[in-house]
Enzyme design. Structure first.
Site, short mmCIF file in Angstrom:
data_model
loop_
_atom_site.label_atom_id
_atom_site.label_comp_id
_atom_site.label_asym_id
_atom_site.label_seq_id
_atom_site.Cartn_x
_atom_site.Cartn_y
_atom_site.Cartn_z
N ARG A 43 -30.80 47.09 -21.95
CA ARG A 43 -31.48 45.92 -21.81
C ARG A 43 -32.80 46.02 -21.23
O ARG A 43 -33.40 45.11 -21.32
CB ARG A 43 -30.55 44.90 -21.05
CG ARG A 43 -29.49 44.19 -21.93
CD ARG A 43 -28.51 43.54 -20.97
NE ARG A 43 -27.81 44.31 -20.03
CZ ARG A 43 -27.00 43.77 -18.94
NH1 ARG A 43 -27.09 42.59 -18.85
NH2 ARG A 43 -26.42 44.44 -18.11
N ARG A 52 -29.45 42.91 -30.15
CA ARG A 52 -28.21 42.90 -29.84
C ARG A 52 -27.82 41.45 -29.64
O ARG A 52 -26.77 40.89 -29.71
CB ARG A 52 -28.05 43.28 -28.26
CG ARG A 52 -27.53 44.79 -28.30
CD ARG A 52 -25.99 45.07 -28.76
NE ARG A 52 -25.13 44.00 -28.25
CZ ARG A 52 -24.69 43.86 -26.93
NH1 ARG A 52 -25.16 44.70 -26.19
NH2 ARG A 52 -23.81 42.95 -26.71
N ASP A 88 -19.81 53.36 -25.68
CA ASP A 88 -19.50 53.12 -24.34
C ASP A 88 -18.10 53.90 -24.11
O ASP A 88 -17.48 54.13 -25.05
CB ASP A 88 -19.14 51.44 -24.38
CG ASP A 88 -18.98 51.30 -22.87
OD1 ASP A 88 -20.03 50.98 -21.87
OD2 ASP A 88 -17.91 51.20 -22.46
N TYR A 163 -10.64 51.21 -14.80
CA TYR A 163 -10.71 50.00 -15.57
C TYR A 163 -9.42 49.58 -16.09
O TYR A 163 -9.14 48.29 -15.98
CB TYR A 163 -11.68 49.98 -16.74
CG TYR A 163 -13.19 50.36 -16.38
CD1 TYR A 163 -14.01 49.02 -16.13
CD2 TYR A 163 -13.97 51.38 -16.25
CE1 TYR A 163 -15.05 49.27 -15.60
CE2 TYR A 163 -15.23 51.46 -16.13
CZ TYR A 163 -15.82 50.31 -15.65
OH TYR A 163 -17.00 50.37 -15.34
O1 1CP Z 1 -24.88 43.87 -22.91
C1 1CP Z 1 -25.20 44.78 -22.85
O2 1CP Z 1 -26.07 45.31 -23.35
C2 1CP Z 1 -24.07 45.67 -22.50
C3 1CP Z 1 -24.37 46.75 -21.10
C4 1CP Z 1 -23.71 48.08 -21.67
C5 1CP Z 1 -24.52 49.10 -22.47
C6 1CP Z 1 -25.92 49.02 -22.93
C7 1CP Z 1 -22.53 48.55 -21.55
C8 1CP Z 1 -21.36 47.60 -20.80
N1 1CP Z 1 -22.26 49.69 -21.99
C9 1CP Z 1 -23.70 50.09 -22.60
C10 1CP Z 1 -23.93 51.55 -23.20
C11 1CP Z 1 -23.44 52.54 -22.32
N2 1CP Z 1 -22.31 52.89 -21.52
C12 1CP Z 1 -24.21 53.71 -22.79
C13 1CP Z 1 -25.31 53.95 -23.48
C14 1CP Z 1 -26.22 55.31 -23.66
C15 1CP Z 1 -27.27 55.30 -22.80
O3 1CP Z 1 -27.16 55.55 -21.63
O4 1CP Z 1 -28.29 54.89 -23.13
C16 1CP Z 1 -23.33 54.79 -21.94
C17 1CP Z 1 -23.71 56.33 -21.49
C18 1CP Z 1 -22.49 53.81 -21.29
C19 1CP Z 1 -21.27 54.52 -20.37
C20 1CP Z 1 -20.46 53.65 -19.47
N3 1CP Z 1 -20.16 52.62 -19.74
C21 1CP Z 1 -20.41 54.21 -18.19
C22 1CP Z 1 -20.63 55.39 -17.39
C23 1CP Z 1 -22.01 55.47 -16.99
C24 1CP Z 1 -22.50 54.62 -16.02
O5 1CP Z 1 -23.24 53.87 -16.16
O6 1CP Z 1 -21.74 54.97 -14.97
C25 1CP Z 1 -19.64 53.14 -17.62
C26 1CP Z 1 -19.01 53.09 -16.25
C27 1CP Z 1 -19.43 52.38 -18.56
C28 1CP Z 1 -18.70 50.84 -18.20
C29 1CP Z 1 -19.61 49.81 -18.47
N4 1CP Z 1 -19.77 49.21 -20.01
C30 1CP Z 1 -20.95 48.20 -19.74
C31 1CP Z 1 -21.26 48.02 -18.20
C32 1CP Z 1 -22.04 47.05 -17.74
C33 1CP Z 1 -20.29 48.96 -17.77
C34 1CP Z 1 -20.31 49.09 -16.13
C35 1CP Z 1 -19.28 48.03 -15.76
C36 1CP Z 1 -19.21 48.19 -14.25
O7 1CP Z 1 -19.95 47.91 -13.16
O8 1CP Z 1 -18.07 48.79 -13.72
#
Ligand code: 1CP
Length: 362
Positions: A43, A52, A88, A163
């Protein structure tokens, strides 16, 4: 796309001999300091928000063309030294039939939280077939990226468990920790099953050609060292052991893990990511010589005025040099966690330029 056996791809895997990122992971001297950012796709980029708009997150993750485009956006804009697959951690759960959605502004939300032995037994097995769009996207990206390496990733079993047990994002992971303490065998059965999802997701990406993998145990820092060793590390070790046949470097990262870094270095990963709370010199001492380090600029600093951001970036680079002097085998510049959505992308580009313009440490 069929899932190609490891042996054939290990032989045909591309060799990016000049990649600073892969050199640093391998403990070789890179031609420049490598840098990429966790959540570099997302974002903070207007071109991402445009693509998106009106599209569901998990559906986007299963559309190979969109995955390619979103993965490439930050590489084009910032000239980072690696791309990370846009996906994700819950994608392999979704494609295997677990009821999960990603709620905008919230994160993954599970239809039916998993809290009992019966809930665990009712979980589906991982289905690599459902991940074919991910393999397809990796294949196209390898062709598009040229000399820029592609990082694949998965969530580690504990973070996936959080989760599933909590039913969504959680601050204290209290229900997960309570299950772990009260029913260690049930908890072990859950992590055993989730490790299969982690392995299956990584293998699809590895078979399709990713150049490195990162295993995110984002929330494991909530545990004590003793609980980490007893309830989590063996499952993470199985993950890295089962992908070792691919011969691809592995990075392991979690938030708030200063007290766990030494144990995380026993996971099988050769590179350990540190969040911003732990100086890289402390991380180097914790993991011991011979491990690479990744990190660890506080993502909040990207919101600070440019002089403060530059000073902090230089401080992290100096810490990295000191960590190398202490025996770390390499350093990959990154943030201490993901890019915050409100970040000005120009700040990220400025950090890349600054890192690239500093001489390579010893
Ligand atoms: O509306 C949106 O744009 C959604 C936000 C979003 C995005 C861009 C989510 C939801 N996931 C992602 C992509 C994503 N998730 C990547 C993309 C590659 C990059 O790094 O550019 C990666 C590596 C992840 C991995 C991920 N998802 C993790 C591990 C990394 C971290 O940040 O610790 C975790 C914990 C998630 C769960 C998740 N998915 C999305 C969110 C907002 C979350 C975290 C929620 C929470 O706070 O528990």
């Amino acid at each position: 796309m069929s899932v190609v056996p490891a042996e054939s791809t290990a032989a045909s895997r591309r060799q990016l001999l000049d990649s600073p990122f892969l050199a640093a992971l391998a403990g070789k001297r890179p031609s420049r300091r490598p840098v990429w950012f966790m959540r570099q796709a997302g974002r903070s980029l207007p071109e991402y928000r445009a693509l998106r708009a009106g599209r569901d997150m998990l559906e986007t993750c299963l559309d190979p063309e969109l995955v390619c485009e979103i993965t490439l956006q930050p590489v084009r804009r910032h000239s980072v030294d690696a791309a990370i697959l846009f996906s994700d951690i819950v994608v392999p759960l979704k494609t295997s039939g677990v009821g999960v959605v990603i709620k905008p502004g919230v994160g993954p939300v599970i239809d039916a939280p998993v809290r009992t032995r019966a809930d665990i037994d009712a979980l589906p097995s991982p289905s690599p077939e459902g991940l074919e769009p991910v393999g397809e996207a990796v294949g196209s990206l390898i062709a598009e990226l040229g000399q820029t390496p592609l990082i694949g990733f998965a969530g580690a079993p504990f973070t996936l468990a959080s989760y599933l047990v909590e039913g969504g994002p959680s601050k204290h992971h209290a229900t997960t920790k309570a299950l772990m303490a009260a029913e260690p065998e049930t908890f072990a059965a859950l992590l055993e099953k989730l490790a299969d999802f982690t392995i299956s997701f990584l293998k699809v990406q590895l078979a399709a050609g990713v150049d490195a993998v990162q295993v995110f145990d984002s929330w494991v820092g909530a545990l004590t060292l003793a609980d980490y060793r007893r309830h989590v590390l063996p499952h993470t070790q199985r993950v890295f052991a089962e992908i070792s046949e691919f011969g691809v470097p592995g990075i392991h990262f979690g938030v708030n893990t200063g007290h766990l870094l030494g144990a995380m270095a026993e996971s099988g990963a050769r590179v350990i990511g540190a969040d911003w709370r732990t100086p890289l010199t402390e991380a180097a001492k914790a993991v011991g010589p011979g491990f690479g380090l990744q990190g660890n600029l506080d993502p909040a600093l990207l919101l600070a005025p440019r002089p403060a951001l530059e000073a902090e970036t230089r401080r992290v680079l100096a810490e990295a040099d000191a960590a190398l002097a202490l025996g770390a085998s390499g350093h990959v510049f990154n943030l201490g966690h993901g890019v915050l959505p409100e970040t000005d992308p120009g700040a990220l580009t400025a950090v890349v330029d600054l890192v690239h313009n500093q001489p390579v440490g010893e």
